[in-house]
Design a protein around this motif. Structure first.
Motif, PDB file in Angstrom:
ATOM      1  N   THR A  19       0.848  -1.192   0.000  1.00 41.63           N
ATOM      2  CA  THR A  19       0.000   0.000   0.000  1.00 41.63           C
ATOM      3  C   THR A  19       0.883   1.241   0.000  1.00 41.63           C
ATOM      4  O   THR A  19       1.871   1.309   0.744  1.00 41.63           O
ATOM      5  CB  THR A  19      -0.913   0.035   1.244  1.00 41.63           C
ATOM      6  N   THR A  20       0.526   2.234  -0.797  1.00 40.14           N
ATOM      7  CA  THR A  20       1.354   3.442  -0.897  1.00 40.14           C
ATOM      8  C   THR A  20       1.107   4.368   0.280  1.00 40.14           C
ATOM      9  O   THR A  20       0.062   4.312   0.942  1.00 40.14           O
ATOM     10  CB  THR A  20       1.051   4.202  -2.195  1.00 40.14           C
ATOM     11  N   ALA A  21       2.067   5.257   0.515  1.00 38.79           N
ATOM     12  CA  ALA A  21       1.931   6.245   1.587  1.00 38.79           C
ATOM     13  C   ALA A  21       0.772   7.184   1.300  1.00 38.79           C
ATOM     14  O   ALA A  21       0.055   7.613   2.212  1.00 38.79           O
ATOM     15  CB  ALA A  21       3.234   7.027   1.739  1.00 38.79           C
ATOM     16  N   ASP A  52       9.063  -0.635  -0.917  1.00 41.20           N
ATOM     17  CA  ASP A  52       9.481  -0.857  -2.304  1.00 41.20           C
ATOM     18  C   ASP A  52       9.404   0.483  -3.026  1.00 41.20           C
ATOM     19  O   ASP A  52       8.345   1.134  -3.015  1.00 41.20           O
ATOM     20  CB  ASP A  52       8.553  -1.863  -2.997  1.00 41.20           C
ATOM     21  N   ARG A  53      10.478   0.899  -3.612  1.00 43.68           N
ATOM     22  CA  ARG A  53      10.500   2.182  -4.301  1.00 43.68           C
ATOM     23  C   ARG A  53      10.074   2.006  -5.752  1.00 43.68           C
ATOM     24  O   ARG A  53      10.012   0.907  -6.277  1.00 43.68           O
ATOM     25  CB  ARG A  53      11.896   2.807  -4.220  1.00 43.68           C
ATOM     26  N   GLY A  54       9.747   3.115  -6.398  1.00 44.46           N
ATOM     27  CA  GLY A  54       9.347   3.077  -7.794  1.00 44.46           C
ATOM     28  C   GLY A  54       7.869   3.350  -7.964  1.00 44.46           C
ATOM     29  O   GLY A  54       7.127   3.554  -7.000  1.00 44.46           O
ATOM     30  N   ARG A  55       7.430   3.345  -9.240  1.00 44.59           N
ATOM     31  CA  ARG A  55       6.040   3.696  -9.542  1.00 44.59           C
ATOM     32  C   ARG A  55       5.042   2.731  -8.910  1.00 44.59           C
ATOM     33  O   ARG A  55       3.954   3.115  -8.520  1.00 44.59           O
ATOM     34  CB  ARG A  55       5.829   3.712 -11.066  1.00 44.59           C
ATOM     35  N   SER A  56       5.380   1.471  -8.817  1.00 43.46           N
ATOM     36  CA  SER A  56       4.471   0.473  -8.238  1.00 43.46           C
ATOM     37  C   SER A  56       4.880   0.096  -6.815  1.00 43.46           C
ATOM     38  O   SER A  56       4.509  -0.959  -6.312  1.00 43.46           O
ATOM     39  CB  SER A  56       4.441  -0.787  -9.111  1.00 43.46           C
TER      40      SER A  56
END
Length: 323
Positions: A19-21, A52-56
């Motif tokens: 889940t993104t911030a 996990d970094r990046g667009r996804s």
């Protein structure tokens, strides 16, 4: 508040996965910076959260990590997902607590059972409000719910059938009945009597006291309400009426109430198509209004006052619709 948010974040990551911030910030209505601080706090407390970094990318828990609630079987946890709870909870101001509770319940289930729990919530829903009716307007309900929860008295101005009255009440519980909210409460006075029922939407003003009160020992809200409802239904009828009905009239009578339905079901229709029954009534005025719904499929035979009321009403209708 923050401790509750940290637990909710942990449960969201466990049930939803990565889940993104930004998603978490929107969920809890805080800034993204606050979410990053919360994630740091969870990591410091030993929760295996990584990014996990990046667009996804996003935050997630290490594979295999689960926090479980104990004491609930899978079936018990699933049944608590039955729909309809969120509406009344939101009215009382507990919508956030319900959301957190459901997350905890979902976390208590193994992965293979989570889908079944969510499917259950999506297939059964409780709607306590009748057709063509709105939910009870009870704007003071959240304040009353907190007073019930914290054992604080409330001073109210209440609109009763006798007029407006002022009371200081000890709120003991809230009941949702047919879309209407009722408060079980004891009036504060020289001698505290038995709890009474107050319709929440009839409370015009209220002030919550600072002190607390002691609840009656052994008070059981569900048992009290069952007994109160039974007594009310028994005492509301003050007389009886004798009716002559057709078979269609019996079907209409059955829709007026539980007692009327029982009488209609037990009444055999005579060969000529009419049957006589005795029906309990609350008052002549109430009965006249109710029995008008039976139309020409019923005739009031007694008492005479009710028969006169029906004739008067029929005459007024005849005059109103005459050419």
């Amino acid at each position: 508040m923050r401790a509750s948010r940290l637990l909710s974040i942990l449960l969201i990551l466990q049930t939803r996965g990565r889940t993104t911030a930004e998603t978490l910030a929107a969920e809890f209505e805080v800034s993204v910076r606050t979410i990053y601080r919360d994630i740091d706090q969870l990591s410091a407390a030993g929760a295996p959260v990584y990014a996990d970094r990046g667009r996804s990318g996003g935050f997630q828990l290490m594979d295999g990590y689960r926090t479980r609630l104990t004491g609930l079987t899978d079936a018990e946890a699933e049944t608590l997902f039955l729909g309809g709870l969120s509406g009344p909870a939101a009215q009382m101001g507990f919508s956030g607590a319900v959301t957190t509770m459901q997350l905890k319940l979902l976390a208590a289930l193994p992965p293979e059972r989570q889908a079944a729990a969510e499917r259950l919530a999506g297939r059964f829903h409780l709607d306590p409000v009748g057709w063509y009716q709105d939910a009870d307007e009870a704007e003071r309900l959240p304040v009353i719910a907190q007073a019930v929860w914290t054992n604080r008295p409330i001073a109210v101005r209440y609109e009763s059938w006798k007029g407006e009255v002022a009371r200081t009440l000890e709120p003991l519980g809230l009941i949702l009945k047919g879309g209407l909210w009722y408060l079980a409460a004891r009036a504060v006075g020289a001698s505290r009597g038995e709890p009474r029922t107050y319709r929440v939407s009839n409370i015009l003003e209220l002030t919550v006291g600072e002190e607390t009160f002691e609840r009656p020992a052994g008070f059981d809200l569900a048992a009290w309400w069952a007994e109160t409802s039974k007594r009310f239904e028994a005492e509301i009828f003050t007389g009886t009426a004798r009716l002559r009905l057709t078979e269609a009239g019996l079907k209409r009578l059955a829709k007026l109430g539980v007692e009327q339905a029982r009488i209609a079901a037990a009444a055999p229709v005579a060969a000529e198509g009419w049957v006589e029954v005795e029906v309990p009534i609350e008052s002549v005025e109430h009965a006249a209004t109710d029995f008008q719904r039976l139309g020409a499929e019923a005739e009031v035979l007694a008492p005479e006052a009710l028969r006169v009321a029906m004739k008067t009403s029929a005459a007024r209708l005849s005059t109103l619709y005459a050419d």
